[in-house]
Design an enzyme around this catalytic site. Structure first.
Site, mmCIF file in Angstrom:
data_model
loop_
_atom_site.group_PDB
_atom_site.id
_atom_site.type_symbol
_atom_site.label_atom_id
_atom_site.label_comp_id
_atom_site.label_asym_id
_atom_site.label_seq_id
_atom_site.Cartn_x
_atom_site.Cartn_y
_atom_site.Cartn_z
ATOM 1 N N ILE A 247 1.033 -1.259 -0.071
ATOM 2 C CA ILE A 247 -0.013 0.038 -0.266
ATOM 3 C C ILE A 247 1.021 1.235 0.017
ATOM 4 O O ILE A 247 1.546 1.729 0.902
ATOM 5 C CB ILE A 247 -0.927 0.135 1.297
ATOM 6 C CG1 ILE A 247 -1.883 -1.247 1.140
ATOM 7 C CG2 ILE A 247 -1.769 1.271 1.234
ATOM 8 C CD1 ILE A 247 -2.655 -1.239 2.438
ATOM 9 N N PRO A 248 1.219 1.890 -1.160
ATOM 10 C CA PRO A 248 2.401 2.798 -1.457
ATOM 11 C C PRO A 248 2.134 4.029 -0.690
ATOM 12 O O PRO A 248 2.096 4.934 -1.543
ATOM 13 C CB PRO A 248 2.360 2.789 -3.035
ATOM 14 C CG PRO A 248 0.849 2.546 -3.397
ATOM 15 C CD PRO A 248 0.160 1.803 -2.314
ATOM 16 N N CYS A 249 2.170 4.172 0.506
ATOM 17 C CA CYS A 249 2.150 5.469 1.125
ATOM 18 C C CYS A 249 3.377 6.223 0.875
ATOM 19 O O CYS A 249 3.313 7.680 1.146
ATOM 20 C CB CYS A 249 1.942 5.135 2.811
ATOM 21 S SG CYS A 249 3.148 4.027 3.418
ATOM 22 N N HIS A 250 4.468 5.903 0.495
ATOM 23 C CA HIS A 250 5.447 6.400 0.022
ATOM 24 C C HIS A 250 5.087 7.395 -1.193
ATOM 25 O O HIS A 250 5.989 8.327 -1.474
ATOM 26 C CB HIS A 250 6.703 5.771 -0.076
ATOM 27 C CG HIS A 250 6.593 4.603 -1.367
ATOM 28 N ND1 HIS A 250 5.789 3.587 -1.232
ATOM 29 C CD2 HIS A 250 6.847 4.862 -2.657
ATOM 30 C CE1 HIS A 250 5.790 2.730 -2.322
ATOM 31 N NE2 HIS A 250 6.386 3.520 -3.332
#
Length: 287
Positions: A247-250
């Site tokens: 889950i690409p919070c970056h």
């Protein structure tokens, strides 16, 4: 999946980031960077290119503080557009087929009571990687290069204090391999078990719609979840994302183009964005 070489490579990259930052925007030559790493130029070039897919000189462009602003200007993804264009399917992390189901609010309120969570440490492209999963899918992934193993394990266990934790890397190794291996052309199923409050789940689902190599803003995420004034709450939910990288919070940035925070350390976030950016550019050149 367990490749100590990847861990070593990220250690070199992490130190290179520090040296590039210390240079205050002045490009460093291959000889300078290699010397700072205590390596020969040839060895450093080989390690760097194996990890990043591009030369150290090229990679410095992705590690500059201005890179986030360039991403926001050139590869800014509004989540509504991503969904309309079908990017949420093809653009989810590395063409993985991501499926997910959420824990019920009652289970979440009870702190994961009745859940068995399997966990283990893995070597990955961003250093020491802690992964956790239930029988339904991967539920957590964290990175220890900045925080250390003990703090990372304690952090994730505190999310669901009533769960039973069993150290058994073999139970989740396939999912972890798929999450990183698809960058090398391997695709695979990636079942996720999302364990969070209802608003958190909305934000995490929105994050899944950001294609690799693209970014969006906290305010766009707030808009996408139907609460445009909740930018601060969105930032908190992004920081609470337990399944980092997948889950690409970056890929969430401030509207100004600033990186914002990152739960596992800003050097890790910068390395992730640069790693993805280098691969997207390489793919567009070879296409």
């Amino acid at each position: 999946m367990d490749t100590p070489e990847q861990h070593y490579h990220f250690g070199v990259i992490r130190r290179a980031i520090e040296q590039i930052d210390a240079a205050s925007g002045m490009p460093l030559t291959l000889d300078q960077l290699a010397s700072d790493m205590g390596m020969s130029p040839a060895h450093f070039q080989r390690v760097f290119t194996q990890w990043a897919g591009v030369s150290p000189k090229r990679y410095q462009q992705y590690l500059t503080l201005d890179h986030a602003k360039d991403l926001l200007r050139l590869n800014h993804t509004t989540l509504e557009t991503a969904q309309a264009m079908g990017l949420s399917g093809s653009g989810r992390l590395h063409d993985l087929f991501v499926t997910w189901q959420a824990m019920t609010p009652g289970q979440y309120a009870r702190g994961g009571e009745g859940l068995t969570i399997y966990w283990g440490w893995f070597d990955g492209p961003f250093g020491d990687t802690l992964a956790m999963g239930t029988d339904k899918g991967l539920c957590a992934m964290g990175f220890a290069s900045e925080t250390g193993r003990d703090a990372t394990l304690d952090d994730l266990k505190r999310r669901w204090p009533a769960a039973d934790y069993v150290e058994d890397p073999s139970r989740i190794a396939g999912w972890v391999a798929a999450s990183f291996g698809a960058e090398s052309g391997q695709s695979g199923d990636m079942p996720l078990h999302l364990i969070g409050a209802p608003f958190h789940l909305q934000v995490w689902q929105a994050l899944l719609n950001i294609p690799s190599g693209h970014v969006t803003t906290y305010s766009d995420i707030a808009q996408a979840v139907g609460n445009p004034k909740a930018v601060r709450a969105v930032g908190t939910a992004v920081g609470r994302n337990p399944i980092s990288w997948i889950i690409p919070c970056h890929r969430a940035l401030r509207k100004s183009g600033g990186l914002g925070g990152y739960h596992w350390g800003l050097p890790v976030k910068r390395a992730m964005l640069a790693w993805e950016g280098a691969r997207v550019d390489c793919d567009s050149v070879s296409a």
